[in-house]
Design a protein around this motif. Sequence first.
Motif, PDB file in Angstrom:
ATOM      1  N   PHE A   1     -19.184  -2.659 -22.888  1.00  0.00           N
ATOM      2  CA  PHE A   1     -18.159  -2.949 -23.996  1.00  0.00           C
ATOM      3  C   PHE A   1     -17.346  -2.682 -23.606  1.00  0.00           C
ATOM      4  N   ASN A   2     -17.272  -2.716 -22.369  1.00  0.00           N
ATOM      5  CA  ASN A   2     -15.833  -2.637 -21.577  1.00  0.00           C
ATOM      6  C   ASN A   2     -15.969  -3.349 -20.016  1.00  0.00           C
ATOM      7  N   ILE A   3     -14.670  -3.412 -18.756  1.00  0.00           N
ATOM      8  CA  ILE A   3     -14.470  -4.148 -17.241  1.00  0.00           C
ATOM      9  C   ILE A   3     -15.335  -2.970 -16.184  1.00  0.00           C
ATOM     10  N   HIS A   4     -16.115  -3.983 -15.809  1.00  0.00           N
ATOM     11  CA  HIS A   4     -15.851  -2.208 -14.855  1.00  0.00           C
ATOM     12  C   HIS A   4     -15.125  -1.701 -14.044  1.00  0.00           C
ATOM     13  N   SER A   5     -15.055  -0.761 -13.492  1.00  0.00           N
ATOM     14  CA  SER A   5     -14.028   0.324 -13.520  1.00  0.00           C
ATOM     15  C   SER A   5     -13.474  -0.305 -12.074  1.00  0.00           C
ATOM     16  N   THR A   6     -14.062  -1.020 -11.301  1.00  0.00           N
ATOM     17  CA  THR A   6     -13.329  -1.761  -9.964  1.00  0.00           C
ATOM     18  C   THR A   6     -12.463  -2.175 -10.462  1.00  0.00           C
ATOM     19  N   LEU A   7     -12.272  -3.444 -11.544  1.00  0.00           N
ATOM     20  CA  LEU A   7     -11.474  -4.164 -11.955  1.00  0.00           C
ATOM     21  C   LEU A   7     -10.553  -3.086 -12.741  1.00  0.00           C
ATOM     22  N   LYS A   8     -10.654  -2.189 -13.420  1.00  0.00           N
ATOM     23  CA  LYS A   8      -9.901  -1.968 -14.203  1.00  0.00           C
ATOM     24  C   LYS A   8      -8.764  -0.757 -13.099  1.00  0.00           C
ATOM     25  N   ALA A   9      -9.598  -0.155 -11.627  1.00  0.00           N
ATOM     26  CA  ALA A   9      -8.280   0.384 -10.688  1.00  0.00           C
ATOM     27  C   ALA A   9      -8.035  -0.387 -10.055  1.00  0.00           C
ATOM     28  N   TRP A  10      -7.828  -2.218  -9.888  1.00  0.00           N
ATOM     29  CA  TRP A  10      -7.267  -3.378  -9.569  1.00  0.00           C
ATOM     30  C   TRP A  10      -5.824  -3.411 -10.027  1.00  0.00           C
ATOM     31  N   ILE A  11      -6.361  -3.830 -11.795  1.00  0.00           N
ATOM     32  CA  ILE A  11      -5.517  -3.699 -12.790  1.00  0.00           C
ATOM     33  C   ILE A  11      -4.206  -2.602 -12.448  1.00  0.00           C
ATOM     34  N   ASP A  12      -4.486  -1.714 -11.976  1.00  0.00           N
ATOM     35  CA  ASP A  12      -3.660  -0.285 -12.398  1.00  0.00           C
ATOM     36  C   ASP A  12      -2.720  -0.227 -10.576  1.00  0.00           C
ATOM     37  N   HIS A  13      -3.618  -1.022 -10.539  1.00  0.00           N
ATOM     38  CA  HIS A  13      -2.454  -0.593  -8.732  1.00  0.00           C
ATOM     39  C   HIS A  13      -1.553  -2.475  -8.905  1.00  0.00           C
TER      40      HIS A  13
END
Length: 201
Positions: free
Chosen positions: A99-111
Amino acid sequence: MKNILHIISSPRTGISFSTKLGKAIIENLIVAYPSSKVVERDLTIDPFPHLQQKHLDAFFTRPENRTEINATDIKHSETAIEEIKRADVIIISVDVYNFNIHSTLKAWIDHIVRSGITFKLADTGVEGLLTDKKVYLAVASKGVYSEGPMKQFDFVVPYLRFVLNFIGINDIEVLRVEGSSIPAEQETILEKSLNEWSLIA
């Protein structure tokens, strides 16, 4: 001519519907804008580190005061933001996981979400600083989230819309490949998604 940035977040490499959809969008853009340049950033091949204290320290250290260690720790963020600034069009290929985005995309967003760099606090509230960008969200999911009983569990698109708006990107178009877990749909869902989309040059 357009500068196109393609963000890939699925670990399923060549069989990912979101990656295929993203590449198909690019093919259509290149037809409309023949001299376009494409930069591909595959977050599963070259993943961004999850935020640690050292990254935050580097973010909030003034450039003239950064050490060599700070410069190393901020490199992913600086590179990603520069890629976004150069891009006219950004395609983000997104698979739905739990139900959410992959953690690789979340890490990119955080940067890329950084105070004073991609957004700032103004008298009227938060002001996004990455303007004049067009984003296509190429979203793939095994279930159907755009309508019906599962729509209430679509956390991916609302989150991405919000965070992109937060940094100043408001021109967002969503294309979906849905229902890939349904055997009868698997062969046609990508074509169906593209047929429902018309590129306005």
